[in-house]
Write a protein that holds these residues in place. Structure first.
Motif, mmCIF file in Angstrom:
data_model
loop_
_atom_site.group_PDB
_atom_site.id
_atom_site.type_symbol
_atom_site.label_atom_id
_atom_site.label_comp_id
_atom_site.label_asym_id
_atom_site.label_seq_id
_atom_site.Cartn_x
_atom_site.Cartn_y
_atom_site.Cartn_z
ATOM 1 N N LYS A 105 -1.365 11.088 10.655
ATOM 2 C CA LYS A 105 -2.671 11.136 10.191
ATOM 3 C C LYS A 105 -3.033 11.395 8.508
ATOM 4 N N PRO A 106 -3.975 10.968 7.715
ATOM 5 C CA PRO A 106 -4.008 11.090 6.465
ATOM 6 C C PRO A 106 -4.031 12.875 6.133
ATOM 7 N N GLY A 107 -3.223 13.006 5.029
ATOM 8 C CA GLY A 107 -2.681 14.366 4.872
ATOM 9 C C GLY A 107 -1.569 14.845 5.538
ATOM 10 N N ASP A 108 -0.964 14.172 6.500
ATOM 11 C CA ASP A 108 0.209 14.529 7.034
ATOM 12 C C ASP A 108 1.373 14.120 6.144
ATOM 13 N N GLU A 109 2.659 14.568 6.325
ATOM 14 C CA GLU A 109 3.744 14.255 5.575
ATOM 15 C C GLU A 109 4.994 13.615 6.216
ATOM 16 N N LEU A 110 5.227 12.625 5.428
ATOM 17 C CA LEU A 110 6.400 11.883 5.962
ATOM 18 C C LEU A 110 7.750 12.446 5.213
ATOM 19 N N THR B 246 0.960 -1.005 0.152
ATOM 20 C CA THR B 246 -0.022 0.101 -0.052
ATOM 21 C C THR B 246 0.848 1.282 -0.062
ATOM 22 N N LEU B 247 1.914 1.157 0.917
ATOM 23 C CA LEU B 247 2.731 2.283 0.737
ATOM 24 C C LEU B 247 3.438 2.567 -0.368
ATOM 25 N N ASN C 164 -1.783 9.374 2.202
ATOM 26 C CA ASN C 164 -3.378 9.255 2.180
ATOM 27 C C ASN C 164 -3.971 8.232 3.205
ATOM 28 N N LYS C 165 -5.175 8.113 3.256
ATOM 29 C CA LYS C 165 -5.751 7.492 4.227
ATOM 30 C C LYS C 165 -5.536 5.952 4.180
ATOM 31 N N ALA C 166 -5.350 5.281 2.726
ATOM 32 C CA ALA C 166 -5.140 3.961 2.556
ATOM 33 C C ALA C 166 -3.843 3.666 3.311
ATOM 34 N N ALA D 79 -3.168 1.250 6.567
ATOM 35 C CA ALA D 79 -2.240 0.252 6.458
ATOM 36 C C ALA D 79 -1.062 0.115 7.416
ATOM 37 N N ILE D 80 -0.471 1.437 7.747
ATOM 38 C CA ILE D 80 0.458 1.519 8.422
ATOM 39 C C ILE D 80 0.030 1.281 10.108
ATOM 40 N N GLN D 81 -1.251 1.680 10.391
ATOM 41 C CA GLN D 81 -1.765 1.657 11.714
ATOM 42 C C GLN D 81 -1.953 0.086 12.015
ATOM 43 N N GLY D 82 -2.355 -0.638 10.866
ATOM 44 C CA GLY D 82 -2.916 -1.953 11.041
ATOM 45 C C GLY D 82 -1.304 -2.869 11.146
ATOM 46 N N LEU D 83 -0.240 -2.344 10.775
ATOM 47 C CA LEU D 83 1.080 -2.819 11.054
ATOM 48 C C LEU D 83 1.584 -2.815 12.285
ATOM 49 N N LEU D 84 1.451 -1.472 12.643
ATOM 50 C CA LEU D 84 1.803 -0.944 14.112
ATOM 51 C C LEU D 84 0.970 -1.810 15.251
#
Length: 195
Positions: free
Chosen positions: A67-72, A43-44, A88-90, A94-99
């Motif tokens: 959060k969605p819209g934040d920058e890495l 996804t990333l 984005n939200k997807a 996916a990141i939150q699911g992994l963490l």
């Protein structure tokens, strides 16, 4: 000993394909539902222009509070340039699911396997396996994720070439069209326009 005949000669480049059909992207995401690491990596990868080497340098602490819209923000390994990528939200889901799938230290690589952090060759094998599992024809590898992002930005979402040239840090629009495997498609479509 001649070596592996399937390996390219020194100096040759290997061209991989983007995943061109949205249905195929959805099929891979469905297949990866029970594998938080792989789903997050995929996804990333398809939602950013990051190379596999840069995806693998992301740590849990870099993304845990986004959060969605934040920058890495990260420094690209190949170019040495600092990149700011809006997530984005997807990607955040996916990141939150992994963490949530296991405990992470802030400085720990987001993408780890049984023997430690994933490597680019291991990502290459994963992507090839995912594409083979849904019977995709073509040549796929770790760079497929980045190419799929660009391909769909142009074809599915209609993002302009100037923006994509900048995003990929290419020197020309022709380079971007060739990179994304859409030069021939776009030229052919011009001839299909009827007056």
């Amino acid at each position: 000993m001649k070596g592996n005949p399937n390996h390219p000669k020194q100096g040759d480049t290997i061209k991989v394909d983007p995943i061109k059909e949205v249905k195929d992207i959805k099929a891979i995401k469905r297949m990866l539902q029970g594998k938080p690491r792989d789903l997050c990596l995929f996804t990333l990868g398809i939602n950013t222009n990051l190379r596999a080497s840069d995806l693998l340098r992301i740590t849990a602490g870099m993304v845990k509070d986004l959060k969605p819209g934040d920058e890495l923000t990260l420094k690209e390994q190949k170019t040495g340039k600092h990149r700011r990528i809006t997530l984005n939200k997807a990607v955040i889901d996916a990141i939150q699911g992994l963490l949530a799938s296991r405990s992470y230290q802030d400085d720990e690589s987001l993408f780890v396997g049984q023997r430690g952090p994933l490597t680019v060759p291991s990502v290459n094998r994963l992507v090839k396996g995912w594409c083979r599992s849904i019977n995709l024809k073509g040549n796929y590898g770790s760079h497929t994720l980045r190419k799929s992002f660009g391909y769909h930005q142009r074809i599915t979402f209609g993002v302009g070439l100037p923006e994509l040239v900048d995003i990929f840090n290419h020197s020309s629009q022709k380079q971007t069209l060739t990179y994304l495997c859409i030069q021939p498609e776009e030229v052919k479509s011009v001839y299909m326009n009827e007056l």
